[in-house]
Design a protein around this motif. Structure first.
Motif, mmCIF file in Angstrom:
data_model
loop_
_atom_site.group_PDB
_atom_site.id
_atom_site.type_symbol
_atom_site.label_atom_id
_atom_site.label_comp_id
_atom_site.label_asym_id
_atom_site.label_seq_id
_atom_site.Cartn_x
_atom_site.Cartn_y
_atom_site.Cartn_z
ATOM 1 N N UNK A 1 0.826 -1.203 0.000
ATOM 2 C CA UNK A 1 0.000 0.000 0.000
ATOM 3 C C UNK A 1 0.862 1.255 0.000
ATOM 4 N N UNK A 2 1.984 1.216 0.705
ATOM 5 C CA UNK A 2 2.903 2.348 0.700
ATOM 6 C C UNK A 2 3.491 2.558 -0.687
ATOM 7 N N UNK A 3 3.910 1.447 -1.301
ATOM 8 C CA UNK A 3 4.497 1.562 -2.632
ATOM 9 C C UNK A 3 3.466 2.023 -3.655
ATOM 10 N N UNK A 4 2.243 1.590 -3.479
ATOM 11 C CA UNK A 4 1.177 2.010 -4.399
ATOM 12 C C UNK A 4 0.934 3.521 -4.314
ATOM 13 N N UNK A 5 1.039 4.063 -3.080
ATOM 14 C CA UNK A 5 0.855 5.515 -2.925
ATOM 15 C C UNK A 5 1.921 6.283 -3.691
ATOM 16 N N UNK A 6 3.175 5.853 -3.556
ATOM 17 C CA UNK A 6 4.253 6.494 -4.289
ATOM 18 C C UNK A 6 4.053 6.336 -5.800
ATOM 19 N N UNK A 7 3.614 5.146 -6.215
ATOM 20 C CA UNK A 7 3.375 4.906 -7.632
ATOM 21 C C UNK A 7 2.299 5.805 -8.197
ATOM 22 N N UNK A 8 1.245 6.077 -7.416
ATOM 23 C CA UNK A 8 0.179 6.954 -7.892
ATOM 24 C C UNK A 8 0.709 8.369 -8.108
ATOM 25 N N UNK A 9 1.471 8.883 -7.139
ATOM 26 C CA UNK A 9 2.046 10.222 -7.285
ATOM 27 C C UNK A 9 2.975 10.292 -8.489
ATOM 28 N N UNK A 10 3.794 9.263 -8.658
ATOM 29 C CA UNK A 10 4.711 9.241 -9.794
ATOM 30 C C UNK A 10 3.955 9.150 -11.123
ATOM 31 N N UNK A 11 2.897 8.353 -11.153
ATOM 32 C CA UNK A 11 2.112 8.203 -12.378
ATOM 33 C C UNK A 11 1.434 9.517 -12.769
ATOM 34 N N UNK A 12 0.978 10.279 -11.768
ATOM 35 C CA UNK A 12 0.337 11.570 -12.054
ATOM 36 C C UNK A 12 1.324 12.515 -12.734
ATOM 37 N N UNK A 13 2.550 12.561 -12.224
ATOM 38 C CA UNK A 13 3.548 13.447 -12.799
ATOM 39 C C UNK A 13 3.989 12.993 -14.190
ATOM 40 N N UNK A 14 4.143 11.684 -14.382
ATOM 41 C CA UNK A 14 4.518 11.178 -15.701
ATOM 42 C C UNK A 14 3.433 11.498 -16.718
ATOM 43 N N UNK A 15 2.184 11.311 -16.339
ATOM 44 C CA UNK A 15 1.074 11.631 -17.230
ATOM 45 C C UNK A 15 1.046 13.123 -17.551
ATOM 46 N N UNK A 16 1.314 13.959 -16.523
ATOM 47 C CA UNK A 16 1.345 15.402 -16.756
ATOM 48 C C UNK A 16 2.446 15.771 -17.736
ATOM 49 N N UNK A 17 3.608 15.158 -17.598
ATOM 50 C CA UNK A 17 4.709 15.437 -18.510
ATOM 51 C C UNK A 17 4.377 15.037 -19.942
ATOM 52 N N UNK A 18 3.774 13.877 -20.101
ATOM 53 C CA UNK A 18 3.438 13.402 -21.446
ATOM 54 C C UNK A 18 2.426 14.325 -22.114
ATOM 55 N N UNK A 19 1.377 14.699 -21.359
ATOM 56 C CA UNK A 19 0.361 15.596 -21.911
ATOM 57 C C UNK A 19 0.977 16.949 -22.261
ATOM 58 N N UNK A 20 1.848 17.426 -21.408
ATOM 59 C CA UNK A 20 2.512 18.705 -21.657
ATOM 60 C C UNK A 20 3.319 18.666 -22.945
ATOM 61 N N UNK A 21 4.079 17.598 -23.135
ATOM 62 C CA UNK A 21 4.922 17.508 -24.321
ATOM 63 C C UNK A 21 4.107 17.415 -25.601
ATOM 64 N N UNK A 22 2.906 16.885 -25.501
ATOM 65 C CA UNK A 22 2.058 16.754 -26.690
ATOM 66 C C UNK A 22 1.301 18.045 -26.965
ATOM 67 N N UNK A 23 0.701 18.633 -25.929
ATOM 68 C CA UNK A 23 -0.169 19.790 -26.109
ATOM 69 C C UNK A 23 0.630 21.085 -26.249
#
Length: 893
Positions: A614-636
């Protein structure tokens, strides 16, 4: 009086009796019978006691027809300004008469015709010219061609001539407005248009490689039209008019504006009197010297700047200093070459004949002397054109003498012949452009040492520049057309970049050491209690953040600008992902510990044994949000390079240059964030993590590092954005903020663990315990088992101490009981019957009870001290409370 001529309003007898006539009184010549007047028809009385056109004789001639020599006459109606604003007829009329005499004596030009000039004094006045034009049109004989002089008069005549089907040939009109074929369809002129200066100016601009000029003009129609033409020509040549100023009478403001807007190459269009005013202001504003070049009109007097003018307050020395080095362009009105043209005269021979006809008058006091060659060539152009029409008209059944104001065929032939004229005259090569204007050579002069020197000629028809190479400049050569601006990029100080890079490199080494330590000691119970995998993520994230310091300092000094976008991407991804790993894992532990400390007791038991995934999943969620933000930023809205410009700076020394500082930034259209700052304003999860982390850390005991780091990062973001225009300060603040925050994180998180394991040697005892108990596949069960064993050992020590104390107390009770038994039975009996025993001497059952917290031996058949495990089982609540105060802080650390 002679030959039937009479004065208007007076009889002959009255004339004889009058001594003085009033000023402006007119006399009119009228011929008797069928005769017509040749010469002035009207004369005016002048204030000086003379009459207008007194040098010209009026005579009565026979009606048009066959001359004495048998030639048919063709009449030319002319207007020569003998007075007024431009008295050009004073020299142009004798010049035209010279040409007529030569043409009429030629047998190869119009052999069957004789040209005759009927002329009047227009006084260069459009109103007077209107009356004279009426007389020319409605008085016999019919005129084949009209020849006006001044531009204002030519405008009137040329616009009206189309209604009478007449060709107009001017010898003294320079207005650019007359080049309008729609308005003046039958107009030609041997005087070049004022716009003829412009091709020469453009050619000089190109020669000296100027692409930016300025203009200042007097607000009159001729100069406005000339400037409009110049603007069109320079635009076609790729030259820019950066400043355009005008004035009516006072040029002071216009000259100041030229100075303020850094004008260097300046074209001046104004009359001679205004030229003195302009250059007086030029001297005051210091708008002259080696940085400036002025282009003026060449028909000023050679000493125009030395003439005393009461309207200016500059001395001759001031004016001479201000005008030095300027360039003039002047239409060549006299062929500089010794060539015999159509008239079989050279230009010098023509001047000699003209001086003879003028009777030795001073050319400088004779109006139109410079334009006299143009009037001479105008007659020759007309004669050659008429001669060219004879054959085509004969083929069509027409003759020149048949011309009338309704015969379009003859007019069309004359127009066609004039339009194709090309011959050598005393003024140079005579040819007309599509607008009927004369194409002529231009003389280029430069004022050198107070006098004009010829430096070249330009033939606009042939586009040929004849250059003498004797131009002189105040500086080393022709000046620049504007202040030379040198673009200079600002880069991060290399010493600063090297120093910060060293700190970042050492921080990465420290992160590697901490990561290695954490992985090597992952089986130690003290390390396991602090979630080593989360600590590993923190160490990796810190090293990524430190690695971002290097692209923060890389700029155009190290790489080409085309590669700078890639560096921007590295900045963004390293900072974003490093922050997510490092502070996301720390936030996860803070959140879990906060729940353990603030929830109710019954919920603590459930939270305390939270599964690691559960701890690792929390970190993974935060990391996934930032990775998704970066990808969207680079496209848009991908990153691109923008260049910030600063105020120009003047270097030391007398250099005609300015430094334009530039600074490159990584920006986006919709997220205009300078990526030298921490990415808190870039990623949506980071502000939430910081804000919530600060709140949780402030509510949780024994947690200090995260709170201080959050405050540091929150301060860094706005300060770095404020300092974005200062590359060194911005880089230093952002990079050091990253370095210090990472150092604090690594030191607070790992150094205490290293110290404890090294100073206490706990990793050795833990390894021995591991060998005894064996390794467990389940980390949580092993942790619980070891904790219980430790608590059991501690409780055994406590039990031993308590058992020893109980043994001592039992021994004391046994001794007291033995003393009581030694007493006599009698005393005992007596005492029993006589008195009750005091409380202190009686055996109190409570005295035999064990200390508080221990089971009563009388109530239990089994000894509570023989089995320590039973005691531990009974006091499990105490051991749990003991775990609460020791295990949780250890877990966070």
């Amino acid at each position: 009086i002679d030959g039937g001529i009479r004065y208007r309003g007076l009889t002959q007898e009255q004339i004889r009796n009058v001594q003085i006539l009033p000023v402006d009184y007119e006399i009119e010549y009228i011929c008797r019978g069928s005769r017509v007047i040749v010469g002035p028809k009207v004369r005016k009385c002048l204030p000086n006691g003379t009459w207008t056109e007194i040098t010209q004789h009026s005579r009565c001639c026979k009606k048009p027809g066959t001359s004495v020599r048998g030639k048919k006459k063709l009449y030319i109606g002319a207007l020569f300004p003998m007075s007024g604003g431009w008295p050009g007829g004073q020299a142009c009329l004798p010049s035209a008469q010279m040409a007529l005499d030569l043409v009429n004596n030629r047998t190869d030009i119009l052999p069957d015709y004789e040209l005759e000039l009927i002329y009047y004094d227009s006084m260069c006045d459009p109103g007077e010219s209107t009356k004279l034009l009426y007389d020319l049109l409605y008085t016999e004989p019919i005129k084949t061609v009209l020849m006006p002089g001044c531009s204002s008069v030519s405008t009137l005549v040329a616009e009206a001539a189309r209604m009478w089907n007449l060709i107009v040939l001017s010898y003294g009109s320079s207005s650019p407005a007359l080049s309008n074929r729609d308005r003046f369809p039958t107009f030609f002129r041997t005087h070049p248009s004022a716009t003829l200066h412009n091709p020469t100016r453009v050619r000089l601009f190109q020669k000296w490689k100027w692409t930016k000029i300025a203009t200042i003009q007097q607000t009159t129609e001729v100069f406005t039209s000339t400037l409009d033409d110049l603007e069109q020509r320079v635009k076609e040549a790729g030259i820019e008019i950066s400043v355009r100023q005008s004035f009516l009478t006072d040029p002071a403001v216009a000259v100041k504006n030229l100075k303020r807007q850094d004008a260097r190459i300046i074209v001046g269009l104004f009359y001679e009197t205004e030229a003195r005013k302009v250059f007086c202001e030029v001297f005051k504003e210091k708008l002259y010297g080696k940085k400036y070049v002025w282009f003026l009109i060449g028909w000023y007097a050679d000493n125009w700047f030395k003439i005393k003018d009461p309207s200016i307050n500059c001395t001759i020395e001031n004016m001479t200093e201000a005008v030095e080095g300027h360039v003039t362009t002047e239409i060549v009105m006299l062929n500089p070459e010794t060539v015999r043209g159509a008239s079989n005269l050279t230009s010098q021979e023509f001047l000699g004949a003209l001086m003879t006809r003028l009777g030795g008058k001073n050319p400088e006091e004779t109006g139109g002397f410079q334009e006299a060659p143009l009037a001479y060539d105008a007659i020759w152009a007309l004669a050659l054109a008429l001669n060219k029409t004879v054959a085509p008209l004969k083929a069509k059944g027409h003759r020149l003498e048949d011309f009338n104001y309704n015969n379009h065929d003859i007019t069309a032939e004359i127009y066609r012949a004039l339009n194709t004229s090309s011959f050598e005259g005393v003024s140079g090569h005579v040819v007309f452009d599509a607008q009927g204007s004369r194409m002529a050579m231009t003389l280029i002069e430069q004022l050198q040492g107070g006098s004009y020197k010829k430096i070249g000629y330009y033939d606009s028809s042939q586009k040929n520049l004849s250059w003498f190479g004797n131009d002189v400049w105040i500086g080393a050569g022709p000046p620049a057309d504007s202040t030379i601006v040198i673009e200079e990029f600002r880069y991060v100080s290399q010493k600063l970049f090297a120093a910060v890079s060293v700190f970042a490199g050492l921080g990465i080494l420290l992160g590697i050491v901490c990561l290695t330590f954490n992985i090597y000691n992952s089986n130690v119970r003290y390390i396991q209690n602090s979630q080593p995998y989360l600590n590993n993520m923190t160490a990796v994230g810190c090293m990524m953040a430190l690695a971002a310091v290097f692209p923060l300092g890389i700029d155009g000094h190290h790489i080409h600008r085309s590669q700078f976008t890639v560096v921007c991407q590295f900045r963004l991804w390293l900072l974003g992902l490093g922050f997510s790993l490092a502070y996301g894992s720390m936030f996860t532990k803070i959140w879990w510990v906060h729940n353990l400390f603030t929830k109710k007791e019954e919920k603590k038991e459930k939270r305390k044994h939270l599964e690691p995934w559960k701890l690792y999943a929390t970190v993974g969620v935060l990391l996934a949000i930032d990775v998704l933000s970066l990808i969207v930023w680079q496209i848009v809205d991908p990153l691109h390079i923008t260049v910030e410009k600063f105020t120009k700076e003047a270097p030391k020394g007398d250099l005609d240059v300015l430094i334009q500082p530039l600074l490159e930034h990584c920006t986006s259209e919709k997220m205009n964030t300078w990526l030298g700052s921490p990415p808190h304003l870039v990623f949506p999860s980071h502000p939430c993590v910081h804000s919530l982390g600060m709140k949780l850390s402030s509510q949780t005991r024994h947690i200090h590092g995260s709170h201080h780091l959050s405050v540091l990062c929150m301060i860094t973001a706005p300060v770095t954005m404020i300092l974005s225009s200062q590359q060194d300060a911005s880089f230093a603040f952002a990079a050091l903020a990253i370095v210090f925050s990472v150092y604090i994180t690594l030191v607070v998180l790992f150094v205490p663990k290293m110290r404890r394991l090294i100073t206490r040697g706990e990793w050795q005892s833990e390894q021995q315990d591991t060998l005894k108990t064996g390794s467990s596949t389940n980390n949580n069960d092993e942790e619980k088992s070891r904790q219980l064993e430790r608590e059991n050992r501690e409780l055994q020590k406590i039990i031993q101490e308590k058992e020893q104390r109980v043994s001592e107390l039992r021994h004391q009770l046994v001794e007291r009981q033995a003393l009581r038994n030694r007493r006599t039975p009698s005393s005992v009996t007596n005492q029993n019957h006589s008195n009750p025993s005091p409380p202190s001497s009686q055996a109190d059952p409570t005295s035999l009870l064990p200390p508080p917290g221990y089971p009563n031996p009388a109530l239990d058949n089994h000894s509570p001290f023989t089995n320590s495990s039973n005691l531990y089982q009974a006091d499990s609540k105490m051991s749990r409370n003991h775990c609460h105060n020791s295990q949780i802080p250890l877990l966070y650390k």
